[in-house]
Design a protein around this motif. Structure first.
Motif, PDB file in Angstrom:
ATOM      1  N   ARG D 100       0.825  -1.196   0.000  1.00  0.00           N
ATOM      2  CA  ARG D 100       0.000   0.000   0.000  1.00  0.00           C
ATOM      3  C   ARG D 100       0.864   1.253   0.000  1.00  0.00           C
ATOM      4  O   ARG D 100       0.609   2.214  -0.719  1.00  0.00           O
ATOM      5  N   GLU D 101       1.906   1.221   0.814  1.00  0.00           N
ATOM      6  CA  GLU D 101       2.783   2.388   0.884  1.00  0.00           C
ATOM      7  C   GLU D 101       3.522   2.610  -0.433  1.00  0.00           C
ATOM      8  O   GLU D 101       3.684   3.736  -0.886  1.00  0.00           O
ATOM      9  N   TYR D 104       0.697   3.880  -3.083  1.00  0.00           N
ATOM     10  CA  TYR D 104       0.272   5.270  -2.895  1.00  0.00           C
ATOM     11  C   TYR D 104       1.470   6.214  -2.758  1.00  0.00           C
ATOM     12  O   TYR D 104       1.426   7.360  -3.188  1.00  0.00           O
ATOM     13  N   TRP D 107       2.960   7.136  -6.123  1.00  0.00           N
ATOM     14  CA  TRP D 107       2.168   8.155  -6.806  1.00  0.00           C
ATOM     15  C   TRP D 107       2.377   9.527  -6.164  1.00  0.00           C
ATOM     16  O   TRP D 107       2.590  10.526  -6.855  1.00  0.00           O
ATOM     17  N   ALA D 108       2.367   9.550  -4.836  1.00  0.00           N
ATOM     18  CA  ALA D 108       2.461  10.838  -4.154  1.00  0.00           C
ATOM     19  C   ALA D 108       3.827  11.476  -4.369  1.00  0.00           C
ATOM     20  O   ALA D 108       3.932  12.690  -4.569  1.00  0.00           O
ATOM     21  N   ASN D 112       2.960  11.744  -9.191  1.00  0.00           N
ATOM     22  CA  ASN D 112       2.176  12.979  -9.156  1.00  0.00           C
ATOM     23  C   ASN D 112       3.048  14.238  -9.093  1.00  0.00           C
ATOM     24  O   ASN D 112       2.543  15.328  -8.865  1.00  0.00           O
ATOM     25  N   GLU D 198      -7.174   8.980  -7.809  1.00  0.00           N
ATOM     26  CA  GLU D 198      -7.661   8.344  -6.579  1.00  0.00           C
ATOM     27  C   GLU D 198      -8.422   7.062  -6.868  1.00  0.00           C
ATOM     28  O   GLU D 198      -8.137   6.001  -6.319  1.00  0.00           O
ATOM     29  N   LEU D 201      -6.196   4.330  -8.470  1.00  0.00           N
ATOM     30  CA  LEU D 201      -5.338   3.642  -7.498  1.00  0.00           C
ATOM     31  C   LEU D 201      -6.161   2.725  -6.599  1.00  0.00           C
ATOM     32  O   LEU D 201      -5.752   1.598  -6.289  1.00  0.00           O
ATOM     33  N   ALA D 202      -7.319   3.208  -6.217  1.00  0.00           N
ATOM     34  CA  ALA D 202      -8.167   2.378  -5.360  1.00  0.00           C
ATOM     35  C   ALA D 202      -8.592   1.113  -6.087  1.00  0.00           C
ATOM     36  O   ALA D 202      -8.545   0.000  -5.532  1.00  0.00           O
ATOM     37  N   PHE D 205      -5.536  -1.155  -6.307  1.00  0.00           N
ATOM     38  CA  PHE D 205      -5.147  -1.749  -5.032  1.00  0.00           C
ATOM     39  C   PHE D 205      -6.153  -2.827  -4.607  1.00  0.00           C
ATOM     40  O   PHE D 205      -5.767  -3.904  -4.143  1.00  0.00           O
ATOM     41  N   PRO D 219      -7.788   0.538   1.857  1.00  0.00           N
ATOM     42  CA  PRO D 219      -7.005   1.654   1.303  1.00  0.00           C
ATOM     43  C   PRO D 219      -6.632   2.618   2.427  1.00  0.00           C
ATOM     44  O   PRO D 219      -7.218   2.558   3.508  1.00  0.00           O
TER      45      PRO D 219
END
Lengths: 221, 221, 221, 221
Positions: D100-101, D104, D107-108, D112, D198, D201-202, D205, D219
């Motif tokens: 998960r890390e 996300y 992307w962060a 992004n 969002e 990604l959700a 995942f 999430p």
DNA sequence: GATGAATGAGCGTTCATTCAT
DNA sequence: TATGAATGAACGCTCATTCAT
């Protein structure tokens, strides 16, 4: 042909002129080549070589070959007509002198200089560059013809000239002058004797004066 | 494609029209385009298209673009001057009539026709094609100027004209005529009113006659 | 580099193909080079050489380099998506089979062929050619995503798949396939092992099926 | 200009600002333009203009356009992967959290940001710059894929994930992330809606977790 | 004779690179 | 350090010319 394509310029002034290599050097080179060969047949390489710069340098000053053409015309033309208009004021009351000055002065200051190629160039390219032609027509031709017409009209009014139709007299007046310039840059440069400008001008001035009813006008000096 | 050619009985028929596709159709198309755009800026595609043939066909009749140019000039020029020389004989003793006929006749039969573009074309291209220019000079210009000169000389000898310098009188005589033709194919076609040929010719003829000392010459008709 | 620039082709078939040198040969050559080097870095000389024609020939079929680019995309794309839509009808009631067919079929018929380079090309050039990108998006991407979404929605409705968010499922589905194609035409062609397509597809199909709640789906054959 | 420099006490001051004109400002400008237009289609003028320096200044810091490209990649890449490796240690025993890390977090912190353009750039130019691609592959891709693989292998060993083929799981894991970044810098910037990151990604995942046999993963936040 | 597909040399234009200042 | 004028090699595109049909 056999001249090197700007290969290694004389090391004496390698890249030192830069800013001095003004657009005017480029337009001067372009003018002479456009007059000589025509716009389409002139290659930018040649212009650059004649100006002593590389081809890319042209694009530092002009956006395109066409822009260079426009600059050639605009630059060659601006001061020319203004001199004539100034002269009109100086000799306002002497039509014979004015016509003589215009005739011989045009040849001395335009026809017989580099600028004398512009008529050939504009005639050749007017239809390909209507925008430039329109600019030239407004800025030079129209004003120039008006100048002549004004002089002749005054002369008629003053009784110095016999009554003549003045509407197109400017075109008639200019035609032999342009002819002289056109000849020099066409047949006179390639395959026939250049016209004897002095005699040609004298013949024309003599005929013109008699045509206007002036019998005792004298050529200059 | 692969079917038998039964549908087309004799091959001669569908191509018979081609026989009339004379070289003259090609030179006519070429002349108008050369005058319009200049030699270099005219593409053979355009000439072929205007003549209604394919590009390759041009090479059946002319070896190259330059050969086509030469043909354009040669063809347009040959009959023109001969008419003038014939006219000289018909009116041997009437210089005023001869000048009037030359002046108005040149405009009617050359300047005001397709051939009127040739002066622009030759002036534009003389330096690029000196050989053609030399041919044109010998065949047309030289003979034409001589024609005029002869007429004026006779007029002077007969006392019809006042004594004038005749050496360059031909050039002076032609200059306004050429001016008219050049104007029509340059500014007059793109950005300015065409000159009023009638009035221009009248103005010139009037000025010329008075310039030669003839006071009562009348324009034609 | 060391290959001659289309100097003298083998005399066996000198100029005999002509009409057979269809635009498709040109677009095929262009596609492979555009994919290999990018649009801007590909020279028309190279395309022509690879297609076995001269540079000028390209302009008999395409107006410009950009027009060639558009043709490459349009031609490669038209038939691709239609096959997929046809397939949707044939297996309307079997979502698992459809996904398997789309996944392996896309690879077999697109990703693993010359067309597999188009995604790289479009991703690289989309911002430089928005018009082409828009066409591609409408014609291919939009329709393709809709296809996948429809299949998954049906599967969910039929209870074959667990409930999942279907809005972006098409993008998720395609991402690994595109990844495979992109890899092959980037790192896989220059500096890393190409991905093992079989194992990659199997891994993805397995993960996808379990992700959709299908535990016993089997890979093909 | 020619006045005494009294007004400016120490020469250091007016040029101090330049000191901050670090190479990073240049590579940042270069990155965004390379991503936007591609390497070949980006002119050094543009890069210099965007960085607010003159074209010549680029050559104070980079030997060539290609060297600038290498610097762009090297600089954008160095810190990115190291963060990921550090994270692996911090959550060594929680594969779900790690995935998960990574997902996300990538992307962060990369996708992004400006760095999100690098994948498009590398994919587009890998074959033109194999050396850079090899460097990127070793430094980033290889290590990144290993990171993912390690996490998944641990998860399988710990019984958190179902048994899956792990060899290519890193590629599968990254494919949708890269897809998101590629989309943003291609179609998303020119002719289609950008993807909803969002939701994308959700969706991914969720599918991934179920695909790995984890039913209750949540999430973040 | 007539075609038009194909050619390739040549041109206008661009742009990475250099260098005097 | 920073500039920007100048360069020249290279590219996209054109068009006169050729030639198999």
């Amino acid at each position: 042909m056999t001249q090197a394509p700007a290969a290694v310029p004389n090391d004496a002034a390698p890249r030192r002129r830069r800013k001095e290599a003004r657009p005017q050097e480029l337009t001067a080179a372009a003018l002479s080549l456009f007059v000589e060969k025509g716009f389409a047949a002139t290659r930018l390489d040649e212009i650059a070589a004649r100006a002593g710069v590389s081809k890319g340098t042209l694009y530092l000053y002009f956006d395109s070959k066409e822009a260079l053409f426009k600059a050639v015309i605009a630059e060659g033309v601006v001061p020319a007509i203004e001199e004539g208009e100034a002269m009109l004021e100086r000799h306002a009351d002497d039509p014979v002198t004015l016509l003589r000055e215009f005739l011989y002065g045009w040849w001395a200051r335009i026809g017989n200089t580099e600028l004398g190629g512009i008529p050939k160039l504009m005639i050749s390219e007017a239809r390909n560059f209507p925008e430039v032609a329109a600019y030239y027509h407004e800025t030079v031709i129209h004003r120039g013809l008006k100048l002549i017409r004004t002089v002749v009209q005054r002369g008629v009014e003053q009784g110095v000239f016999r009554p003549v139709s003045t509407e197109l007299i400017g075109n008639v007046f200019m035609a032999p002058l342009l002819h002289l310039a056109l000849w020099r840059h066409s047949f006179g440069s390639c395959c026939a004797r250049d016209l004897d400008a002095e005699r040609f001008l004298a013949t024309w001035f003599d005929l013109l004066m008699h045509g206007l009813g002036v019998r005792d006008a004298e050529p200059p000096q």
